[in-house]
Design a protein around this motif. Structure first.
Motif, PDB file in Angstrom:
ATOM      1  N   ARG B  96      -9.130  18.388  -7.529  1.00 37.93           N
ATOM      2  CA  ARG B  96      -9.582  19.039  -8.771  1.00 37.93           C
ATOM      3  C   ARG B  96      -8.751  18.515  -9.941  1.00 37.93           C
ATOM      4  N   LEU B  97      -7.436  18.359  -9.709  1.00 33.84           N
ATOM      5  CA  LEU B  97      -6.547  17.858 -10.762  1.00 33.84           C
ATOM      6  C   LEU B  97      -6.838  16.385 -11.044  1.00 33.84           C
ATOM      7  N   ALA B  98      -7.007  15.606  -9.975  1.00 35.91           N
ATOM      8  CA  ALA B  98      -7.274  14.169 -10.141  1.00 35.91           C
ATOM      9  C   ALA B  98      -8.526  13.965 -10.995  1.00 35.91           C
ATOM     10  N   LEU B  99      -9.553  14.763 -10.720  1.00 35.72           N
ATOM     11  CA  LEU B  99     -10.805  14.627 -11.477  1.00 35.72           C
ATOM     12  C   LEU B  99     -10.599  15.048 -12.929  1.00 35.72           C
ATOM     13  N   ALA B 100      -9.901  16.165 -13.128  1.00 27.42           N
ATOM     14  CA  ALA B 100      -9.690  16.672 -14.488  1.00 27.42           C
ATOM     15  C   ALA B 100      -8.917  15.665 -15.332  1.00 27.42           C
ATOM     16  N   LEU B 101      -7.992  14.927 -14.711  1.00 30.17           N
ATOM     17  CA  LEU B 101      -7.164  13.957 -15.436  1.00 30.17           C
ATOM     18  C   LEU B 101      -7.724  12.541 -15.333  1.00 30.17           C
ATOM     19  N   ASP B 102      -8.810  12.397 -14.599  1.00 28.96           N
ATOM     20  CA  ASP B 102      -9.412  11.081 -14.356  1.00 28.96           C
ATOM     21  C   ASP B 102      -8.390  10.117 -13.732  1.00 28.96           C
ATOM     22  N   LEU B 103      -7.643  10.629 -12.752  1.00 29.78           N
ATOM     23  CA  LEU B 103      -6.619   9.824 -12.087  1.00 29.78           C
ATOM     24  C   LEU B 103      -7.019   9.540 -10.644  1.00 29.78           C
ATOM     25  N   PRO B 104      -6.517   8.455 -10.076  1.00 28.49           N
ATOM     26  CA  PRO B 104      -6.721   8.224  -8.647  1.00 28.49           C
ATOM     27  C   PRO B 104      -5.928   9.231  -7.822  1.00 28.49           C
ATOM     28  N   GLN B 105      -6.438   9.513  -6.635  1.00 29.88           N
ATOM     29  CA  GLN B 105      -5.663  10.336  -5.686  1.00 29.88           C
ATOM     30  C   GLN B 105      -5.491   9.555  -4.402  1.00 29.88           C
ATOM     31  N   ILE B 106      -4.294   9.607  -3.855  1.00 28.96           N
ATOM     32  CA  ILE B 106      -4.021   9.003  -2.553  1.00 28.96           C
ATOM     33  C   ILE B 106      -3.593  10.130  -1.624  1.00 28.96           C
ATOM     34  N   SER B 107      -4.360  10.314  -0.540  1.00 26.41           N
ATOM     35  CA  SER B 107      -4.196  11.473   0.328  1.00 26.41           C
ATOM     36  C   SER B 107      -3.343  11.162   1.556  1.00 26.41           C
ATOM     37  N   GLU B 108      -2.494  12.097   1.909  1.00 25.17           N
ATOM     38  CA  GLU B 108      -1.735  12.094   3.160  1.00 25.17           C
ATOM     39  C   GLU B 108      -0.779  10.915   3.283  1.00 25.17           C
ATOM     40  N   VAL B 109       0.035  10.738   2.242  1.00 21.87           N
ATOM     41  CA  VAL B 109       1.003   9.638   2.218  1.00 21.87           C
ATOM     42  C   VAL B 109       2.057   9.846   3.315  1.00 21.87           C
ATOM     43  N   VAL B 110       2.304   8.791   4.097  1.00 22.86           N
ATOM     44  CA  VAL B 110       3.339   8.873   5.134  1.00 22.86           C
ATOM     45  C   VAL B 110       4.529   7.959   4.833  1.00 22.86           C
ATOM     46  N   ALA B 111       4.335   6.980   3.931  1.00 22.78           N
ATOM     47  CA  ALA B 111       5.435   6.059   3.615  1.00 22.78           C
ATOM     48  C   ALA B 111       5.161   5.369   2.286  1.00 22.78           C
ATOM     49  N   LEU B 112       6.228   4.803   1.712  1.00 18.28           N
ATOM     50  CA  LEU B 112       6.124   4.036   0.473  1.00 18.28           C
ATOM     51  C   LEU B 112       6.067   2.558   0.817  1.00 18.28           C
ATOM     52  N   ALA B 113       5.371   1.765  -0.034  1.00 11.26           N
ATOM     53  CA  ALA B 113       5.273   0.326   0.215  1.00 11.26           C
ATOM     54  C   ALA B 113       5.261  -0.427  -1.103  1.00 11.26           C
ATOM     55  N   GLU B 114       6.430  -0.551  -1.729  1.00 13.68           N
ATOM     56  CA  GLU B 114       6.590  -1.339  -2.953  1.00 13.68           C
ATOM     57  C   GLU B 114       5.549  -0.974  -4.004  1.00 13.68           C
ATOM     58  N   GLY B 115       5.549   0.274  -4.402  1.00 10.38           N
ATOM     59  CA  GLY B 115       4.622   0.719  -5.443  1.00 10.38           C
ATOM     60  C   GLY B 115       3.270   1.123  -4.912  1.00 10.38           C
ATOM     61  N   ALA B 116       3.011   0.813  -3.644  1.00  7.27           N
ATOM     62  CA  ALA B 116       1.780   1.274  -3.000  1.00  7.27           C
ATOM     63  C   ALA B 116       2.168   2.367  -1.989  1.00  7.27           C
ATOM     64  N   PHE B 117       1.156   2.959  -1.361  1.00  8.04           N
ATOM     65  CA  PHE B 117       1.398   4.096  -0.472  1.00  8.04           C
ATOM     66  C   PHE B 117       0.677   3.891   0.849  1.00  8.04           C
ATOM     67  N   VAL B 118       1.347   4.257   1.935  1.00  2.77           N
ATOM     68  CA  VAL B 118       0.774   4.083   3.265  1.00  2.77           C
ATOM     69  C   VAL B 118       0.216   5.426   3.733  1.00  2.77           C
ATOM     70  N   VAL B 119      -1.032   5.393   4.196  1.00  2.00           N
ATOM     71  CA  VAL B 119      -1.691   6.617   4.676  1.00  2.00           C
ATOM     72  C   VAL B 119      -2.307   6.328   6.044  1.00  2.00           C
ATOM     73  N   PRO B 120      -2.509   7.364   6.888  1.00  2.00           N
ATOM     74  CA  PRO B 120      -3.141   7.121   8.174  1.00  2.00           C
ATOM     75  C   PRO B 120      -4.655   6.950   8.023  1.00  2.00           C
TER      76      PRO B 120
END
Lengths: 257, 305
Positions: B96-120
């Motif tokens: 709901r927040l991502a849509l209201a702000l017109d931002l991307p959402q990345i769900s269920e992050v398990v690790a960081l990867a140099e500015g990117a995010f790892v998800v299952p």
């Protein structure tokens, strides 16, 4: 009552996955495909509501490549009245906002009273598309429902929370609900209903004919997780394997007497 | 880099998972502010700015209300990332927040990867690396992926938020989880049945092994959903969290929700036909075999020990 249920076709998760040449998704070859498990509950709940309300219609929608039509036929055999296939051979490259955006373009003019989706897909698991769709259609939404009842435009649901507790929530229609596993017992389509489903209308709309939505996320890589490594792998249901397991348990744990 | 962390409060209590977002901010090396709809007389242990709305005023579950409050905090804080738990509260509010702000959402992050995010992906069998297009994003974190190091500490500087609207979705109340006589959290040995048992009759195989070991029977969610075992036997994030000395997972693929409930077990044995099943990641011993053949074999040998 006019009901929409949104479904996705996903690979059987018991499948042996291979990474596609693109490096960003799994290879579609040699996979068995099925209806996303969360969506089975969504379809069942939609069919029950359709049957209880008597009039109106239940539309099943799927966005995906040609083969997603099989999932639509299954939902039709479970009791949906007609299907809409938003045909997109590149759906695996789309992010949740693009998928919700395309569905919203179709659904906006249809004025659905109730929309059901799964909580998430089993392959992507973003748990975003349902809520984004509700937001784009300016509908209230409740996620992760494990019980649903409806009376005269007022819906009471139970949301599943961590630890198995539930929140009892009320909302007026129109509204969207995302369905958790265990919401109901999805029916198996009967042979006569499978035959009937073949004659039901499925309208195909190419997503390229809908207004385009820009991507917000880029997939850089799909890979297998690093194995923890320490684990011992034993193969086969044999007497030797059982003996080895018992020996390991005696050595490594204190519970075997 | 600035992050706004979204804490969780339910049934009168700040949930400990709130501190997982704090641990994530530390790992990211970001300055953090916290957002919470809670009881203003019971502050979280947090050294930083706390955007706080009273749960008494706007309700514990009121998506439109919480979104409006969160938008106030985002406007004041201008964070690069807004961070939720991937939980019944977080996955409900984040999009709901991502849509209201017109931002991307990345769900269920398990690790960081140099500015990117790892998800299952695919129930944990695969990992995806996702990069938000643009500088800002909404994130949800997998429960348990970013554990707090040490006890949370500090006293927040409170920035009060108020909401005056009418709720679209009404929280009527809570129902406690059904708990029978079974408290799996104290069991020393648990033998759990998963979908791989195939049919309810095969639960007897699991019970047989549990009996010779003097352990309890557990079950994965699909087995409970199918009505083959009662909910009080369910191990996982929506069932019981267990930490036995020995956990034997029979025909359990190892969905994230299941692993969350048993990964603190001392020694894990998995019996599964699929050698690639994610349960293998947490298993000390993985037996690649059909449990319908292997479990009776094992039970027979243990019975004769």
């Amino acid at each position: 009552m006019k009901i929409l249920v949104c479904i996705k076709q996903v690979p059987d998760l018991e499948s042996r996955f291979k990474i596609a040449a693109s490096g960003t998704w799994y290879a579609a070859e040699d996979l068995a495909w099925r209806l996303n498990e969360y969506d089975e509950y969504a379809v069942e709940e939609a069919v029950r509501l359709r049957e209880a309300s008597g009039e109106g219609e239940l539309v099943v929608l799927s966005l995906g490549p040609e083969r997603a039509g099989e999932a639509i036929r299954k939902a039709l055999a479970m009791g949906a009245d007609r299907g809409v296939h938003l045909l997109d051979p590149l759906s695996h490259d789309k992010d949740p906002r693009q998928i919700a955006g395309a569905i919203a373009e179709y659904a906006r003019g249809e004025k659905f009273d109730v929309i059901f989706t799964g909580l998430q897909s089993q392959d992507r698991g973003s748990a975003q598309v349902g809520l984004l769709l509700a937001g784009l259609l300016a509908l209230p939404a409740v996620t992760t429902i494990v019980a649903f009842s409806h009376e005269a435009g007022l819906v009471t649901v139970r949301r599943e929370l961590e630890g198995g507790a539930r929140a009892v929530v009320k909302v007026r229609l129109p509204a969207l609900f995302t369905c958790q596993l265990g919401l109901n017992t999805p029916r198996y389509p009967t042979l006569p209903n499978i035959m009937k489903a073949k004659k039901k209308e499925v309208r195909t709309i190419a997503v390229t004919d809908l207004p385009q939505v820009a991507a917000l996320v880029r997939t850089e890589k799909l890979a297998f997780p690093d194995k923890r490594g320490a684990g011992v792998v034993l193969e086969g249901a044999t007497s030797e394997v059982a003996d080895r397991l018992i020996a390991i348990l005696k050595e490594k744990t204190t519970v075997l007497k | 880099m600035k992050v706004l962390l979204v804490g969780e409060y339910r049934d009168g209590k700040i949930l400990p998972s709130t501190y997982e977002t704090v641990a994530f901010a530390r790992k990211l090396g970001a300055a953090a502010a916290l957002f919470l709809v809670a009881d203003p007389s019971d502050l979280p242990r947090f050294a930083g700015k706390l955007y706080l709305a009273a749960a008494q005023q706007c309700g514990e579950y009121n998506p439109e209300g919480h979104l409006a409050l969160l938008l106030q905090a985002v406007q004041a804080e201008e964070p690069d990332f807004i961070v939720f738990l991937h939980s019944a509260y977080g996955w409900d509010l984040a999009p709901r927040l991502a849509l209201a702000l017109d931002l991307p959402q990345i769900s269920e992050v398990v690790a960081l990867a140099e500015g990117a995010f790892v998800v299952p992906a695919c129930n944990g069998k695969l990992r995806r690396t996702l990069r938000p297009l643009g500088q800002r994003a909404v994130l949800t974190l997998q429960s348990g992926a970013f554990n707090a190091d040490g006890e949370p500490a500090g006293t927040p500087q409170v920035a009060p938020l108020t909401w005056a609207g009418s709720a679209v979705v009404e929280l009527v109340g809570y129902e406690a989880a059904s708990r029978g006589a079974v408290d799996l959290s104290r069991a020393e040995i648990i033998v759990s049945a998963g979908r791989g048992i195939g049919k309810p009759e095969n639960l007897a195989l699991i019970e047989g092994l549990a009996t010779v070991l003097g352990g309890e029977v557990g079950a994965s969610r699909p087995v409970v959903d199918a009505g083959w075992a009662p909910h009080e036997r369910q191990v996982g994030s929506t069932g019981q969290t267990v930490a036995p000395k020995l956990y034997i997972a029979c025909g359990i693929s190892g969905a994230v929700q299941h692993l969350a409930g048993m990964k603190k077990s001392g020694f894990v044995v998995a019996i599964n036909t699929d050698g690639d099943a994610p349960i293998g990641e947490v298993a000390d011993v993985l037996v690649v075999a059909d449990l319908k053949q292997f479990v009776p074999l094992l039970t027979g040998k243990l019975g004769g020990v």
